[in-house]
Design a protein around this motif. Structure first.
Motif, PDB file in Angstrom:
ATOM      1  N   HIS A  54       0.919  -1.083   0.167  1.00 36.76           N
ATOM      2  CA  HIS A  54       0.415  -0.058  -0.297  1.00 36.76           C
ATOM      3  C   HIS A  54       0.813   1.042   0.024  1.00 36.76           C
ATOM      4  O   HIS A  54       0.302   1.769   1.040  1.00 36.76           O
ATOM      5  CB  HIS A  54      -0.725   0.412   1.010  1.00 36.76           C
ATOM      6  CG  HIS A  54      -2.169  -1.019   1.296  1.00 36.76           C
ATOM      7  ND1 HIS A  54      -3.197  -0.907   0.320  1.00 36.76           N
ATOM      8  CD2 HIS A  54      -2.237  -2.683   1.951  1.00 36.76           C
ATOM      9  CE1 HIS A  54      -3.949  -2.317   0.370  1.00 36.76           C
ATOM     10  NE2 HIS A  54      -2.715  -3.107   1.215  1.00 36.76           N
ATOM     11  N   GLY A  57      -0.527   4.983   0.344  1.00 39.51           N
ATOM     12  CA  GLY A  57      -2.249   4.654   0.362  1.00 39.51           C
ATOM     13  C   GLY A  57      -2.311   5.266   2.061  1.00 39.51           C
ATOM     14  O   GLY A  57      -1.603   5.976   2.327  1.00 39.51           O
ATOM     15  N   LEU A  67      -7.438  -0.093   9.294  1.00 40.23           N
ATOM     16  CA  LEU A  67      -7.434  -0.340   7.595  1.00 40.23           C
ATOM     17  C   LEU A  67      -7.085   0.352   6.569  1.00 40.23           C
ATOM     18  O   LEU A  67      -7.004   1.831   7.414  1.00 40.23           O
ATOM     19  CB  LEU A  67      -9.456   0.768   7.547  1.00 40.23           C
ATOM     20  CG  LEU A  67      -9.614   0.364   5.688  1.00 40.23           C
ATOM     21  CD1 LEU A  67     -10.924  -1.249   6.030  1.00 40.23           C
ATOM     22  CD2 LEU A  67     -11.141   1.601   6.240  1.00 40.23           C
ATOM     23  N   ILE A  69      -6.315   1.479   2.911  1.00 36.60           N
ATOM     24  CA  ILE A  69      -7.145   1.966   1.714  1.00 36.60           C
ATOM     25  C   ILE A  69      -6.039   2.797   0.279  1.00 36.60           C
ATOM     26  O   ILE A  69      -5.223   2.473   0.535  1.00 36.60           O
ATOM     27  CB  ILE A  69      -7.604   2.667   2.408  1.00 36.60           C
ATOM     28  CG1 ILE A  69      -8.554   3.028   2.925  1.00 36.60           C
ATOM     29  CG2 ILE A  69      -8.500   3.938   1.264  1.00 36.60           C
ATOM     30  CD1 ILE A  69      -8.877   3.883   3.635  1.00 36.60           C
ATOM     31  N   VAL A  85      -8.400  -3.296  -0.041  1.00 36.61           N
ATOM     32  CA  VAL A  85      -8.793  -2.669   1.131  1.00 36.61           C
ATOM     33  C   VAL A  85      -8.505  -3.093   1.666  1.00 36.61           C
ATOM     34  O   VAL A  85      -9.277  -4.405   1.415  1.00 36.61           O
ATOM     35  CB  VAL A  85     -10.332  -1.744   0.987  1.00 36.61           C
ATOM     36  CG1 VAL A  85     -10.423  -1.278   2.410  1.00 36.61           C
ATOM     37  CG2 VAL A  85     -10.477  -0.264  -0.429  1.00 36.61           C
ATOM     38  N   SER A 100     -13.459  -2.966  -2.845  1.00 37.59           N
ATOM     39  CA  SER A 100     -12.652  -2.397  -3.052  1.00 37.59           C
ATOM     40  C   SER A 100     -13.126  -1.099  -3.309  1.00 37.59           C
ATOM     41  O   SER A 100     -14.334  -0.343  -3.462  1.00 37.59           O
ATOM     42  CB  SER A 100     -12.044  -2.998  -4.870  1.00 37.59           C
ATOM     43  OG  SER A 100     -11.622  -4.406  -4.319  1.00 37.59           O
ATOM     44  N   LEU A 101     -11.987  -0.043  -3.867  1.00 34.48           N
ATOM     45  CA  LEU A 101     -12.348   1.787  -3.749  1.00 34.48           C
ATOM     46  C   LEU A 101     -12.825   1.446  -5.096  1.00 34.48           C
ATOM     47  O   LEU A 101     -12.517   1.045  -6.217  1.00 34.48           O
ATOM     48  CB  LEU A 101     -10.789   2.457  -3.890  1.00 34.48           C
ATOM     49  CG  LEU A 101     -10.606   2.888  -2.933  1.00 34.48           C
ATOM     50  CD1 LEU A 101      -9.170   2.813  -2.752  1.00 34.48           C
ATOM     51  CD2 LEU A 101     -11.174   3.840  -2.465  1.00 34.48           C
ATOM     52  N   VAL A 121     -12.971   9.246   1.508  1.00 33.34           N
ATOM     53  CA  VAL A 121     -11.415   9.694   0.992  1.00 33.34           C
ATOM     54  C   VAL A 121     -12.047  10.660  -0.230  1.00 33.34           C
ATOM     55  O   VAL A 121     -12.528  10.662  -0.669  1.00 33.34           O
ATOM     56  CB  VAL A 121     -11.520   8.565   0.306  1.00 33.34           C
ATOM     57  CG1 VAL A 121     -10.218   8.150  -0.440  1.00 33.34           C
ATOM     58  CG2 VAL A 121     -11.125   7.639   1.578  1.00 33.34           C
ATOM     59  N   TRP A 144     -18.643   0.861  -0.962  1.00 32.46           N
ATOM     60  CA  TRP A 144     -18.808   2.732  -1.228  1.00 32.46           C
ATOM     61  C   TRP A 144     -19.886   3.365  -0.981  1.00 32.46           C
ATOM     62  O   TRP A 144     -19.737   3.284  -2.289  1.00 32.46           O
ATOM     63  CB  TRP A 144     -17.546   2.833  -1.676  1.00 32.46           C
ATOM     64  CG  TRP A 144     -15.878   1.601  -1.355  1.00 32.46           C
ATOM     65  CD1 TRP A 144     -15.954   0.694  -1.415  1.00 32.46           C
ATOM     66  CD2 TRP A 144     -14.958   3.386  -0.821  1.00 32.46           C
ATOM     67  NE1 TRP A 144     -14.546   0.501  -0.649  1.00 32.46           N
ATOM     68  CE2 TRP A 144     -13.986   2.411   0.131  1.00 32.46           C
ATOM     69  CE3 TRP A 144     -15.014   4.166  -0.388  1.00 32.46           C
ATOM     70  CZ2 TRP A 144     -12.731   2.672   0.599  1.00 32.46           C
ATOM     71  CZ3 TRP A 144     -13.565   4.473   0.910  1.00 32.46           C
ATOM     72  CH2 TRP A 144     -12.174   3.722   1.161  1.00 32.46           C
TER      73      TRP A 144
END
Length: 283
Positions: A54, A57, A67, A69, A85, A100-101, A121, A144
């Motif tokens: 990450h 991230g 967490l 991300i 994530v 996932s994002l 975010v 999300w």
């Protein structure tokens, strides 16, 4: 008043993400290495590694759980971003993938709201452009949600949750790159958490050199901006900015540092150890 001493882990050079966790500090490098420092023991212990890298991230504490991300698989400034994530489950001592994002991003800003149950975010770098997308995530529904977009596409910005002098609670972002290009910015943007709307906040535009990359913290009515870079692109930073958020007439104050620091060589964490507010920096 004397602050408690905190030792430095044997390998801090790549500790990019740091949070307060279990009355201590959890720090992770972009390449799946994590350490936990516990208050009262002053000792760093290796922590379970995430499943993915990450780099660039973010890590936050959501419902008491770490967490991780987005980010990248490598520490190359041109690396393609990830949508992965992961959450750490204390019961199994493992990191598990979550939803996932909406799009792969890196180099974004994030805050936690709603009593630690939701992360927001904002912005971020895509593969070849910058986004103005703002999204939120909750572990409860593992999903999300797309929110109102930021005023500009932005990445490498500094951001934190603050209370403004007018008592509004929200997401403050400063610096970074704007509009999908490497256009350095001093602009400040604010999302009101009651109306969930964004605005440019010129009174909070930063002073002096532009800054990009780094961390921002809100501690006891003060906001601290700690950039990795300032001035030209990828030029090491040598100052910290602070501002009194209880005074509507206050301005940013610049604090010069004795040594320069840059991305990959610094970790910052805002915590309270034995009731002392701390901004911890290790180069």
């Amino acid at each position: 008043m004397q602050l408690p001493d905190i030792s430095i882990p044997s390998n801090t050079a790549l500790m990019e993400q740091t949070i307060e966790y279990q009355k201590g500090i959890l720090g992770c490098s972009g390449d799946r290495r994590c350490w936990l420092w516990e208050s009262g023991f002053d000792d760093w212990q290796q922590f379970a590694p995430p499943q993915s890298n990450h780099f660039f991230g973010k890590m936050v504490l959501l419902q008491g759980k770490p967490l991780l991300i987005g980010g990248c698989d490598s520490n190359d400034m041109t690396c393609p971003p990830l949508a992965k994530v992961e959450v750490y489950e204390e019961s199994t001592k493992q990191w598990l993938y979550k939803a996932s994002l909406p799009q792969p991003i890196r180099s974004f800003a994030a805050i936690v709201v709603d009593n630690g149950t939701k992360v927001i975010v904002a912005g971020g770098r895509l593969s070849s452009s910058t986004t103005d997308m703002v999204t939120s995530f909750q572990l409860l529904n593992n999903a999300w949600t797309i929110l109102n977009s930021a005023p500009n596409p932005i990445c490498y910005q500094l951001g934190t949750r603050v209370t403004l002098p007018d008592t509004r609670d929200g997401f403050l972002m400063v610096g970074g790159f704007l509009d999908g290009a490497f256009t350095l910015s001093v602009k400040a943007f604010f999302m009101d958490l009651e109306t969930m709307s964004w605005e440019s906040l010129s009174a909070f535009d930063t002073i002096g050199n532009t800054m990009h990359g780094g961390d921002m913290f809100y501690l006891e009515g003060q906001v601290f901006a700690i950039p990795y870079y300032e001035g030209g692109i990828w030029q090491d930073a040598s100052r910290i900015l602070s501002r009194d958020m209880t005074d509507s007439n206050a301005q940013w104050i610049s604090h010069n540092m004795s040594a320069k620091f840059n991305l990959g060589k610094i970790s910052t964490i805002s915590i309270k150890v034995e009731e002392f507010p701390i901004v911890w920096i290790s180069a």
